[in-house]
Design a protein around this motif. Sequence first.
Motif, short mmCIF file in Angstrom:
data_model
loop_
_atom_site.label_atom_id
_atom_site.label_comp_id
_atom_site.label_asym_id
_atom_site.label_seq_id
_atom_site.Cartn_x
_atom_site.Cartn_y
_atom_site.Cartn_z
N PRO A 191 13.30 -3.36 7.48
CA PRO A 191 12.25 -3.15 9.78
C PRO A 191 11.55 -2.61 9.44
O PRO A 191 11.65 -0.60 9.33
CB PRO A 191 13.99 -3.30 10.27
CG PRO A 191 14.84 -1.79 9.64
CD PRO A 191 14.83 -2.16 8.28
N SER A 192 10.82 -2.82 9.74
CA SER A 192 9.52 -1.61 10.38
C SER A 192 9.06 -1.69 11.88
O SER A 192 8.65 -3.16 11.85
CB SER A 192 8.77 -1.95 9.59
OG SER A 192 8.06 -2.74 9.49
N VAL A 193 8.44 -0.46 12.56
CA VAL A 193 8.77 -0.91 14.36
C VAL A 193 6.87 -0.32 14.17
O VAL A 193 6.28 0.97 14.00
CB VAL A 193 9.79 -0.11 14.92
CG1 VAL A 193 9.04 -0.57 16.17
CG2 VAL A 193 10.65 -1.06 15.18
N ILE A 204 3.24 -3.54 8.27
CA ILE A 204 3.57 -3.21 6.42
C ILE A 204 2.31 -3.06 5.72
O ILE A 204 3.16 -2.73 4.34
CB ILE A 204 4.45 -4.67 6.26
CG1 ILE A 204 4.41 -4.70 5.09
CG2 ILE A 204 3.62 -5.78 6.92
CD1 ILE A 204 5.97 -3.67 5.22
N THR A 205 1.80 -3.17 5.87
CA THR A 205 -0.15 -2.93 4.68
C THR A 205 0.05 -1.54 4.96
O THR A 205 -0.13 -1.19 3.85
CB THR A 205 -1.18 -4.07 5.63
OG1 THR A 205 -1.33 -2.86 6.88
CG2 THR A 205 -1.93 -5.08 6.02
N ASP A 206 -0.29 -0.42 6.16
CA ASP A 206 0.18 0.48 5.96
C ASP A 206 1.58 1.44 5.00
O ASP A 206 0.89 2.33 4.00
CB ASP A 206 -0.32 1.67 7.27
CG ASP A 206 -0.95 1.02 8.02
OD1 ASP A 206 -2.55 1.08 7.67
OD2 ASP A 206 -1.33 1.40 9.32
N GLN A 212 5.24 4.10 1.30
CA GLN A 212 6.35 5.09 1.74
C GLN A 212 6.94 3.26 1.50
O GLN A 212 8.70 4.01 1.54
CB GLN A 212 6.21 4.89 3.44
CG GLN A 212 7.71 5.20 4.04
CD GLN A 212 7.61 6.84 3.42
OE1 GLN A 212 6.59 7.93 3.52
NE2 GLN A 212 8.53 7.41 3.04
N LEU A 213 6.78 2.49 1.18
CA LEU A 213 8.24 1.12 1.80
C LEU A 213 8.94 1.46 0.31
O LEU A 213 10.14 1.38 0.36
CB LEU A 213 7.12 -0.36 1.35
CG LEU A 213 8.34 -0.97 1.44
CD1 LEU A 213 9.10 -1.64 1.63
CD2 LEU A 213 7.73 -2.50 0.88
N PHE A 214 7.75 1.95 -0.89
CA PHE A 214 8.66 2.10 -2.12
C PHE A 214 9.03 3.14 -2.36
O PHE A 214 10.65 2.84 -2.76
CB PHE A 214 7.11 1.82 -3.42
CG PHE A 214 6.41 0.02 -3.12
CD1 PHE A 214 7.21 -0.87 -3.06
CD2 PHE A 214 5.87 0.58 -2.41
CE1 PHE A 214 6.37 -2.00 -2.61
CE2 PHE A 214 4.47 -0.04 -2.57
CZ PHE A 214 4.91 -1.87 -3.02
N ALA A 215 9.24 3.82 -2.26
CA ALA A 215 9.91 5.12 -1.96
C ALA A 215 11.38 5.09 -1.11
O ALA A 215 12.42 5.49 -1.07
CB ALA A 215 8.73 6.34 -0.47
N ASP A 216 11.05 3.68 0.33
CA ASP A 216 12.40 4.50 1.08
C ASP A 216 13.77 3.06 0.25
O ASP A 216 14.66 3.27 0.81
CB ASP A 216 12.15 3.38 2.26
CG ASP A 216 10.88 5.11 3.39
OD1 ASP A 216 11.13 5.70 2.67
OD2 ASP A 216 9.71 3.85 3.78
N GLY A 218 13.56 2.58 -2.49
CA GLY A 218 13.65 2.82 -4.41
C GLY A 218 13.34 2.42 -5.27
O GLY A 218 13.96 2.16 -6.50
N LEU A 219 11.93 1.40 -5.63
CA LEU A 219 11.27 0.32 -6.47
C LEU A 219 10.30 1.33 -6.40
O LEU A 219 9.38 1.49 -5.14
CB LEU A 219 11.94 -1.05 -5.64
CG LEU A 219 12.95 -1.72 -5.87
CD1 LEU A 219 13.37 -3.03 -5.35
CD2 LEU A 219 14.01 -1.90 -6.95
N PRO A 220 10.07 0.33 -7.36
CA PRO A 220 8.17 1.14 -7.87
C PRO A 220 7.29 -0.08 -6.81
O PRO A 220 7.93 -1.07 -6.94
CB PRO A 220 8.19 0.57 -9.54
CG PRO A 220 9.20 -0.25 -9.95
CD PRO A 220 10.47 0.25 -9.26
N PRO A 221 6.47 0.46 -6.40
CA PRO A 221 4.97 0.10 -6.22
C PRO A 221 4.42 -1.43 -7.11
O PRO A 221 5.07 -1.35 -8.17
CB PRO A 221 3.67 0.71 -6.10
CG PRO A 221 3.54 2.41 -6.65
CD PRO A 221 5.36 2.09 -7.09
#
Length: 270
Positions: A191-193, A204-206, A212-216, A218-221
């Motif tokens: 989830p993101s706000v 989500i685009t940012d 940041q999404l992938f770091a959070d 634990g998956l590669p871009p």
Amino acid sequence: MTDTTVAAAPAKASGAFFVETVTHVHHWTDELFTLRTTRNPTLRFSSGQFVMLGLMLDGKPLVRAYSIVSASYADELEFYSIKVQDGPLTSRLQHVKVGDQVLVGRKPTGTLILDGLRPGANLYLLGTGTGLAPFLSLVRDPETYERYEKVVVTHTVRRERDLTYRHYLEHGLPNDPDLGELVAPKLIYYPSVTRDPFVHQGRITDLIHSGQLFADIGLPPFDVARDRVMLCGGPSVLADLKSLLLDRAYEEGSVATPGDFVLERAFVET
């Protein structure tokens, strides 16, 4: 609009629509609600599809496209909606009660189905607002987990209170007595706000652009050789996400020609 008016869906509407009975209504906030209805046993749909949903108004059907939230095997149909106080449909639909009747289209359709994508390792379901709806159906489908190693559901909203279904995705589904064993090792809910302080903050685009999404999670871009994507939400975010994927050599797919990503443009706003 009175309850009597809502309930008086005439039988003649059954040419294009089923007349179904409301079995449950839940108001998440003053802007969001969920309703469930009976399901005609002849209705068949694939996870991720939508139908026309609405009411009779002055003897005519007033309907809009709604993604089906419930699993394709469920006994009832579930829908998730915003409330637009001056909207032609949602200004009325938000007031339905258990026992009222609504119209449900007989012909499900839509592009957010598994067969619209080429095979891949990970499936990303990127939803904003009520665009989460079709993904709630897909994450209840065992076939989703049979096809993919990881299933990532992102839900971006303005306020933390708008993270509807959060408890279900974090706790209910992974612990479901029938699906939990299949779901728990593979489902990632993110989830993101955008307007409240929150552990994951921003569009989500940012979050994708920054990594940041992938770091959070634990998956590669994103990698077109590995990751498949479905998109559902408002028109502006869909355009931005589509551009982002095209820049990464992704090809848009359809049921007729599977690709690397698919998106749904049918989005209830009124």
